[in-house]
Design a protein around this motif. Structure first.
Motif, PDB file in Angstrom:
ATOM      1  N   ASP A   1      49.637  -3.474 -47.942  1.00  0.00           N
ATOM      2  CA  ASP A   1      49.145  -4.151 -46.750  1.00  0.00           C
ATOM      3  C   ASP A   1      48.215  -3.250 -45.943  1.00  0.00           C
ATOM      4  O   ASP A   1      47.174  -3.697 -45.449  1.00  0.00           O
ATOM      5  N   ALA A   2      48.571  -1.975 -45.810  1.00  0.00           N
ATOM      6  CA  ALA A   2      47.812  -1.097 -44.923  1.00  0.00           C
ATOM      7  C   ALA A   2      46.390  -0.894 -45.382  1.00  0.00           C
ATOM      8  O   ALA A   2      45.450  -0.933 -44.588  1.00  0.00           O
ATOM      9  N   VAL A   3      46.193  -0.684 -46.676  1.00  0.00           N
ATOM     10  CA  VAL A   3      44.848  -0.374 -47.157  1.00  0.00           C
ATOM     11  C   VAL A   3      43.943  -1.598 -47.105  1.00  0.00           C
ATOM     12  O   VAL A   3      42.725  -1.471 -47.100  1.00  0.00           O
ATOM     13  N   SER A   4      44.511  -2.785 -47.041  1.00  0.00           N
ATOM     14  CA  SER A   4      43.699  -3.997 -46.950  1.00  0.00           C
ATOM     15  C   SER A   4      43.542  -4.478 -45.511  1.00  0.00           C
ATOM     16  O   SER A   4      43.046  -5.565 -45.261  1.00  0.00           O
ATOM     17  N   ASN A   5      43.948  -3.652 -44.546  1.00  0.00           N
ATOM     18  CA  ASN A   5      43.857  -4.005 -43.125  1.00  0.00           C
ATOM     19  C   ASN A   5      43.234  -2.833 -42.382  1.00  0.00           C
ATOM     20  O   ASN A   5      43.810  -1.743 -42.323  1.00  0.00           O
ATOM     21  N   GLY A   6      42.049  -3.040 -41.827  1.00  0.00           N
ATOM     22  CA  GLY A   6      41.376  -1.953 -41.134  1.00  0.00           C
ATOM     23  C   GLY A   6      42.053  -1.519 -39.861  1.00  0.00           C
ATOM     24  O   GLY A   6      41.872  -0.379 -39.407  1.00  0.00           O
ATOM     25  N   ASN A   7      42.848  -2.398 -39.252  1.00  0.00           N
ATOM     26  CA  ASN A   7      43.565  -2.058 -38.017  1.00  0.00           C
ATOM     27  C   ASN A   7      45.063  -1.979 -38.316  1.00  0.00           C
ATOM     28  O   ASN A   7      45.870  -2.624 -37.667  1.00  0.00           O
ATOM     29  N   ASN A   8      45.417  -1.154 -39.288  1.00  0.00           N
ATOM     30  CA  ASN A   8      46.810  -1.063 -39.706  1.00  0.00           C
ATOM     31  C   ASN A   8      47.616  -0.174 -38.758  1.00  0.00           C
ATOM     32  O   ASN A   8      47.107   0.325 -37.747  1.00  0.00           O
ATOM     33  N   THR A   9      48.872   0.017 -39.067  1.00  0.00           N
ATOM     34  CA  THR A   9      49.767   0.782 -38.200  1.00  0.00           C
ATOM     35  C   THR A   9      49.288   2.213 -37.992  1.00  0.00           C
ATOM     36  O   THR A   9      49.405   2.765 -36.892  1.00  0.00           O
TER      37      THR A   9
END
Length: 447
Positions: free
Chosen positions: A150-158
């Motif tokens: 999930d994180a690598v596919s979301n530029g505004n990740n945790t």
């Protein structure tokens, strides 16, 4: 004859643009942490996002056939299989190389900011711009072929949010820790071994396997061959980490002639004596890929009185030759279909040719039938499923022997399967693994 593990074939790709014909993605999940192999929240890489990021419809390719296409669901699925194979063979290297470059840009920005005494709003924008570039590339170029975190596919990740929060609080210690975590996470994606673990290209056990397997079927093994790029790979359902001891074979069987049979299988640690071979095919013939020539040949037992598979020699060469005459095809590949056990007597093979349009496919068939390919009615390769398709029963001559095969136009893809000296209705163990691959599946393609 010698058995050897498959080695990664790296192909120079001309582009990393996502193939517009590919279908979308199923559920995403990660299973690792700072090593880049998955995400379970926090520092382990999931970024804390709930569920799976759904690709934008415009970014999720679909090979929707034209309305007049026969068997549209199967046509769509077949195009997806063909284009997925082509991507692995020709675009994988460029795509993963570009992802490493983008991830390294994130690392560079973060490393620069860690040397500063404070982080400005402009700095935070630079971070998110870099991580967003990674996310957009992943969604368009990696996610259609592999599950991703999930994180690598979301530029505004945790990881990014933690940096923002620490900067807003003016807490230097927390900020440095958050920047370190962000740098470490994206640093994983600059490391080549991470790709070999999470996005393997020689033993593919993610989307391509699922797309090529009938719903509910298990224990299938696919050999993947792409002549134009010298790509040889295995696709199976093995998803475990330890490929050396899990009992699922990852070997290509290489003959003295240089031919390769991927779906001849045995465990990694099996001594595997070739001179005493209990799983010799019952008809003592086997499909094998001629890597040098980029074609499929049939090998036959030259010493039938002995159980010695090293005695197999070419019997028929380029058994799909007469159906490869059309110059309008834009791509071709072979898919060998078998089971993950020690018996490859039922192994069979399919030839896939992709054309620019449905009309081009139909024109190519008429061209073939007007040349060296002959037709004798239709028949079903699968009888025990709903809406079974009627395949053309075709035959042609190779090496002074008549070979019988099945052919079906599926939208932009022409599929020919199992050329054999045995006529269509007289085959033993038929259809074998074809009954469990996508060609027998009547369910719509899951995206």
């Amino acid at each position: 004859m010698r058995d050897q593990p498959l080695t990664r074939r790296r192909v120079v790709a001309g582009t990393t643009a996502l193939v517009a014909a590919l279908a979308g993605c199923s559920d995403e999940s990660g299973d690792g942490g700072e090593n880049g192999s998955g995400g379970d929240g926090g520092e382990n890489g999931s970024g804390g996002e709930s569920g799976t990021p759904t690709p934008d419809p415009e970014q999720t390719p679909s090979g929707t056939p034209t309305p007049q296409t026969a068997y549209p669901d199967l046509a769509e699925r077949t195009l997806t299989v063909a284009e997925s194979l082509r991507w692995h063979a020709t675009e994988y290297d460029a795509a993963t190389r570009q992802l490493r470059t983008l991830a390294n840009q994130v690392v560079g920005v973060v490393a620069e900011l860690r040397e500063k005494s404070s982080v400005t709003a402009n700095d935070l924008t630079r971070i998110e711009d870099a991580t967003t570039a990674v996310a957009e590339f992943v969604r368009q170029n990696i996610q259609p072929y592999y599950p991703v975190e999930d994180a690598v596919s979301n530029g505004n990740n945790t990881f990014v949010q933690q940096v923002k929060l620490a900067a807003e609080r003016g807490d230097p210690q927390s900020l440095d820790s958050a920047l370190e975590r962000l740098e470490r996470y994206y640093g994983n994606y600059t490391d080549r071994p991470v790709y070999e673990t999470n996005f393997p290209n020689d033993v593919v056990h993610e989307r391509l396997y699922d797309r090529a397997t009938r719903d509910g079927a298990t224990s299938l093994l696919f050999g993947l061959f792409h002549p134009d790029s010298d790509y040889v790979a295995v696709a199976n359902e093995d998803r475990t980490d330890d490929l050396n001891t899990d009992g699922v074979a990852q070997h290509a069987h290489t003959w003295d002639s240089g031919h390769v049979s991927v779906t001849h299988v045995h465990p990694h640690d099996d001594a595997h004596t070739t001179r005493n071979h209990d799983d010799e095919p019952t008809d003592r013939r086997v499909y094998a890929y001629n890597r040098d020539a980029g074609r499929v040949d049939v090998l036959a037992d030259a010493a039938p009185d002995q159980l010695r598979m090293d005695a197999y020699e070419p019997r028929h060469t380029d058994v799909f030759g007469p159906v490869r005459l059309s110059e309008s095809a834009t791509d071709e590949s072979y898919v060998e279909v078998g089971y993950t056990d020690d018996d490859f007597g039922t192994t069979t093979i399919a030839h896939l040719q992709t054309f620019p349009t449905v009309d081009d496919t139909q024109s190519a068939v008429q061209e073939l039938l007007a040349a060296d390919v002959f037709e004798q009615g239709t028949g079903r390769i699968i009888d025990d499923v709903d809406e079974a398709r009627e395949w053309r029963r075709v035959f042609y001559t190779r090496d002074d022997v008549t070979l019988y095969a099945f052919m079906l136009e599926l939208g932009r893809v022409l599929v020919t399967v199992a050329p054999s000296e045995t006529e269509w209705a007289n085959r033993a163990d038929w259809p074998g693994p074809l009954a469990d691959c996508w060609l027998a599946d009547t369910s719509p393609l899951e995206t």
